[in-house]
Design a protein around this motif. Structure first.
Motif, short mmCIF file in Angstrom:
data_model
loop_
_atom_site.label_atom_id
_atom_site.label_comp_id
_atom_site.label_asym_id
_atom_site.label_seq_id
_atom_site.Cartn_x
_atom_site.Cartn_y
_atom_site.Cartn_z
N UNK A 293 0.87 -1.18 0.00
CA UNK A 293 0.00 0.00 0.00
C UNK A 293 0.90 1.23 0.00
N UNK A 294 0.70 2.11 -0.97
CA UNK A 294 1.52 3.31 -1.05
C UNK A 294 0.62 4.55 -0.94
N UNK A 295 1.06 5.49 -0.13
CA UNK A 295 0.26 6.68 0.18
C UNK A 295 1.15 7.91 0.09
N UNK A 296 0.62 8.98 -0.48
CA UNK A 296 1.31 10.26 -0.43
C UNK A 296 0.48 11.25 0.38
N UNK A 297 1.15 11.97 1.27
CA UNK A 297 0.48 12.92 2.15
C UNK A 297 1.11 14.30 1.96
N UNK A 298 0.29 15.26 1.57
CA UNK A 298 0.78 16.63 1.34
C UNK A 298 0.64 17.44 2.62
N UNK A 299 1.74 18.10 3.01
CA UNK A 299 1.78 18.91 4.23
C UNK A 299 2.05 20.36 3.84
N UNK A 300 1.20 21.25 4.27
CA UNK A 300 1.35 22.65 3.86
C UNK A 300 2.46 23.33 4.67
N UNK A 301 2.94 24.49 4.21
CA UNK A 301 3.92 25.26 4.99
C UNK A 301 3.35 25.65 6.34
N UNK A 302 4.18 25.68 7.34
CA UNK A 302 3.75 26.08 8.68
C UNK A 302 3.18 27.50 8.63
N UNK A 303 1.97 27.72 9.16
CA UNK A 303 1.36 29.05 9.05
C UNK A 303 2.01 30.12 9.93
N UNK A 304 2.69 29.71 11.01
CA UNK A 304 3.30 30.69 11.92
C UNK A 304 4.64 31.15 11.37
N UNK A 305 4.64 32.32 10.72
CA UNK A 305 5.86 32.89 10.15
C UNK A 305 6.00 34.33 10.65
N UNK A 306 7.23 34.82 10.67
CA UNK A 306 7.46 36.15 11.24
C UNK A 306 7.43 37.27 10.21
N UNK A 307 7.04 36.97 8.97
CA UNK A 307 6.77 38.03 8.00
C UNK A 307 5.48 38.76 8.38
N UNK A 308 5.39 40.01 8.00
CA UNK A 308 4.13 40.73 8.22
C UNK A 308 3.03 40.13 7.36
N UNK A 309 1.84 39.93 7.95
CA UNK A 309 0.71 39.39 7.21
C UNK A 309 -0.56 40.17 7.58
N UNK A 310 -1.48 40.19 6.65
CA UNK A 310 -2.77 40.84 6.90
C UNK A 310 -3.65 39.94 7.74
N UNK A 311 -4.28 40.52 8.75
CA UNK A 311 -5.25 39.79 9.56
C UNK A 311 -6.32 40.77 10.03
N UNK A 312 -7.02 40.41 11.09
CA UNK A 312 -8.06 41.27 11.64
C UNK A 312 -7.96 41.26 13.16
N UNK A 313 -8.48 42.31 13.78
CA UNK A 313 -8.59 42.37 15.23
C UNK A 313 -10.05 42.06 15.58
#
Length: 369
Positions: A293-313
């Motif tokens: 049985x062969x499986x591939x699992x895609x893992x996204x980049x870690x969301x916690x990065x120290x670049x400035x990003x747009x968000x909301x308060x």
């Protein structure tokens, strides 16, 4: 709130990243399975951070078994492991109560739990909650080995840098299971680590793909439709934080093939049915066919990065700029590998006990003496 998975063999996850403990409970595993605490520790090391390619939050991650094991063997009762959280810096996360990280569960957790969730370090959504799964998965892998079933995962890709694929399954599985950075080609592994460090130096992160192989599983395991091997393994693997894709065999590449290319031809060898190829990843109709049985699992980049990003308060209901502080992984792919192995092992134990009975993995107590 659904924190449990499985039918005959079930796993339940509990705890938060900055709470006193995290852990998990495994229920339904056969009695008489040997519990090797040194092996569990080795598996926990595979999940642990190391070097500059991982978070600088280092924990001992000692898995303490508090129930279900007696005299070194499973009892058949629920097995619970707890892991202490010792190296927490909760003040690093105070701003996340109001300003959610893009790509993270901060906002969705706030909505679902009406603001009562523990937001420190991601709380119940943190990758730390996979520690208990890794420990219990080690016990299940021991049970599977008694039946000749092996599981191994290598880092197939990091940000476009590709490792070679599985070839000699048994030797390749043994090789990657002995490595902390699990690649088949160590020279490619060095390039991957350079790419992770490049992202870290640029206040960014990268993702990748894991490839898992399971060998030794008999044909005829799995259920059609909703409890197929694909659906149950996918269900388990998608629970891992950061996983965004799961495929089997040639996966999406099958969509561009002719049937004559995608079909795995059958033949007899020594009165046993064999397959000339394995495009379908060892599964037909949701049921194992005896091939790996062969499986591939895609893992996204870690969301916690120290670049400035747009968000909301969420308090002022205004747009906000977020710069994430604290200790975070520039890549989690190499650490997720042990959790993928663990969930595959737990799911296979569930399938096999459903098929053969709850004492399927039980070692005869008189024979072992």
């Amino acid at each position: 709130m659904k924190n449990s998975f499985g039918n005959t063999v079930t796993v339940t996850v509990f705890g938060e990243s900055h709470g006193p403990f995290i852990g998990a409970t495994l229920d339904g595993l056969s009695p008489g399975v040997k519990v090797d605490e040194e092996y569990i520790s080795n598996i926990m090391l595979q999940r642990a951070p190391f070097g500059t390619i991982s978070t600088q939050r280092h924990e001992s991650d000692k898995a303490e078994i508090i129930s279900g094991v007696f005299n070194g063997y499973t009892e058949g009762t629920p097995i619970t492991v707890i892991i202490k959280n010792e190296n927490t810096v909760s003040k690093d996360y105070s701003y996340l109560k109001l300003i959610p990280r893009p790509g993270h569960a901060d906002y969705t957790a706030e909505v679902k739990y009406n603001g009562y969730q523990d937001y420190r370090g991601g709380g119940h959504f943190s990758g730390r909650t996979t520690c208990g799964i890794a420990a219990l998965g080690a016990i299940c892998r021991t049970a599977l080995l008694l039946k000749g079933i092996k599981i191994g995962t290598h880092i197939s890709e990091i940000h476009g840098i590709e490792d070679k694929g599985f070839c000699d399954f048994e030797s390749d599985i043994d090789a990657v299971n002995g490595k902390q950075f699990a690649v088949l080609d160590d020279s490619i592994g060095e390039k991957m680590q350079e790419e992770i460090n490049f992202a870290r130096r640029n206040s960014d992160s990268v993702g990748g793909v894991l490839e898992t192989a399971i060998i030794g599983l008999e044909a005829g395991v799995g259920e059609p439709w909703f409890d197929s091997i694909e659906s149950m393994l996918s269900h388990a693997l998608f629970a891992i934080p950061g996983v965004k894709g799961v495929s089997f065999g040639d996966g999406f590449s099958l969509a561009s093939m002719y049937g004559s290319e995608a079909n795995d031809s059958l033949f007899y060898e020594n009165e046993k049915v064999k397959f000339r190829t394995n495009s379908n990843g060892g599964i037909n109709g949701g049921i194992s066919n005896g091939m790996p049985i062969t499986i591939k699992t895609a893992v996204k980049p870690t969301p916690s990065i120290s670049k400035e990003q747009d968000s909301v308060n969420l308090e002022t209901k205004k747009n906000a700029i977020l710069t994430v502080s604290g200790r975070h992984d520039p890549c989690i792919v190499h650490r997720v590998r042990s959790v993928v192995d663990a969930l595959c092992a737990i799911t296979l134990c569930d399938f096999l006990e459903t098929k053969h009975g709850i004492n399927y993995f039980c070692e005869d107590r008189y024979e072992r003496s």
